[in-house]
Design an enzyme around this catalytic site. Sequence first.
Site, mmCIF file in Angstrom:
data_model
loop_
_atom_site.group_PDB
_atom_site.id
_atom_site.type_symbol
_atom_site.label_atom_id
_atom_site.label_comp_id
_atom_site.label_asym_id
_atom_site.label_seq_id
_atom_site.Cartn_x
_atom_site.Cartn_y
_atom_site.Cartn_z
ATOM 1 N N SER A 270 -9.639 2.033 2.388
ATOM 2 C CA SER A 270 -8.330 2.758 1.790
ATOM 3 C C SER A 270 -7.080 1.776 0.955
ATOM 4 O O SER A 270 -6.423 2.529 0.369
ATOM 5 C CB SER A 270 -7.673 3.779 2.931
ATOM 6 N N LYS B 165 0.861 -1.117 -0.086
ATOM 7 C CA LYS B 165 -0.039 0.114 -0.029
ATOM 8 C C LYS B 165 0.911 1.231 0.168
ATOM 9 O O LYS B 165 1.998 1.335 0.741
ATOM 10 C CB LYS B 165 -0.831 0.129 1.444
ATOM 11 N N SER C 194 -10.521 -0.774 6.025
ATOM 12 C CA SER C 194 -9.815 -0.479 4.908
ATOM 13 C C SER C 194 -9.129 -1.799 4.147
ATOM 14 O O SER C 194 -8.518 -1.484 3.070
ATOM 15 C CB SER C 194 -9.054 0.779 5.312
#
Length: 475
Positions: free
Chosen positions: A153, A78, A177
């Site tokens: 996210s 990420k 997320s």
Amino acid sequence: MGWSFHSAEELVAAMRAGAVTSRELTDEAIARVERDDVVVNAICVPDFDRARAAARAADEARARGEDRPLLGVPVTVKESYDIAGLPTTWGMPPHRDHVPAEDAVQVSRLKDAGAVVLGKTNVPLGLQDVQSFNDIYGTTTNPWDPGRTAGGSSGGSAAALAAGFGAVSIGSDIGGSLRTPAHFCGVYAHKPTLGLAASRGMVAPSEPALPIDLDLAVVGPMARTARDLALVLDVMAGPDPLTSGVAYRLSLPPARHDRLRDFRVLVLDEHPLLPTGAAVRAGVEWVAAALAGAGARVRRHSALLPDLAEAATVYMQLLVSGSVARFPVGPQESTVDDRSLHAVRLRAMEFSHREWLEANARREAHRHGWRRLFAEFDAVVCPVTPTPAFPHDHSPDPMRRLIDVDGAEHPYFDQLVWAGLATTPGLPATAIPAGRSPEGLPVGVQLIGPAFEDRTPLRLAELLEREIGGFEAPR
């Protein structure tokens, strides 16, 4: 499809057997990204030259007789994690040139385990959305339907997995997320127990990479199989060597059971503050039926379950007050007698320290309630969000957005109530695929387990994967 949709476990076995090299796997993954990511836009910061060098090093290490958990496996990370030499922006334009000099502790652990990092995956602005888009890297689309979000996210990571860009990824979770993108994209994710995995270096570019204890937020793995989740969690878990790791070593207890029929499971598909869409209810029911069919003890109600409405209120108070402390907002207007979650969020934006302490005290009461519940149950099965992936909505004020649940509109951030169920008390939760909607979109559910017994929901996920099937590549 070559090797692109094989699990990390299968890739390691193939490399051990000499059936494929890390260089071949890495070249195939890069070729797939270069071909397909034009539409998906999952890999926002490619690192292909260093990936190829790492793959060569992995092959040489294996030739010398080395064998590590992820040796030679292509992975993604990420964007919010620091990787030395690559930008960490969290999608925030003022920080587009921020390039850290050191790897985050979890990136170091991946590399030490032998993983080959292909690059970084896209995120929403400040990690503050259920979608993944920003002005630096653009919009990540869902590989099942480019008109819909991949979630947030950690949306770039989930989309990368669904598209075959690497075998595993690592992300973070405070508002679902990890779990929401997995649910939207048809892959697996595990939100570890709060504090189980060190988070140093998963930090906003405006802040120093210190070994702090986060409130609510965790870092964790995403994969295309439940077994790969367990494999990567073993790599990630453990205290920061700069703090509690000086004195403590991790020893996770084994899963409570090894057979489906031995599990005691509470199944939930209704929330008092938000309806659950039919497609998601069908996914929950599918898992419940598989459990019951295998002989597990399945219950739909328990007096031990903490009050879901109160839990959602406490979660929104803690989540929003913590978020605005990092990303300040202007004054908000709400009436004292408005008890909606939208009003709760507005008031939490101006919480005093005393009000936060009061919310935290209620959180501790809920946490103890979960301890009592898990003396009678081994896991809770419930939705991740009330709907499958929804169409992109980039309207500028997310507080004014709406989410459509079977034709009825609800405040956008109300969809976080199911994610908060595990986040508020800091419990582990594993998101697994559970079929598809009538429109062909993935549907997932989450398996919530007892604190620091992460192997229990992970083992349950693995057993269910065998029973109902697992990842299916988008057509």
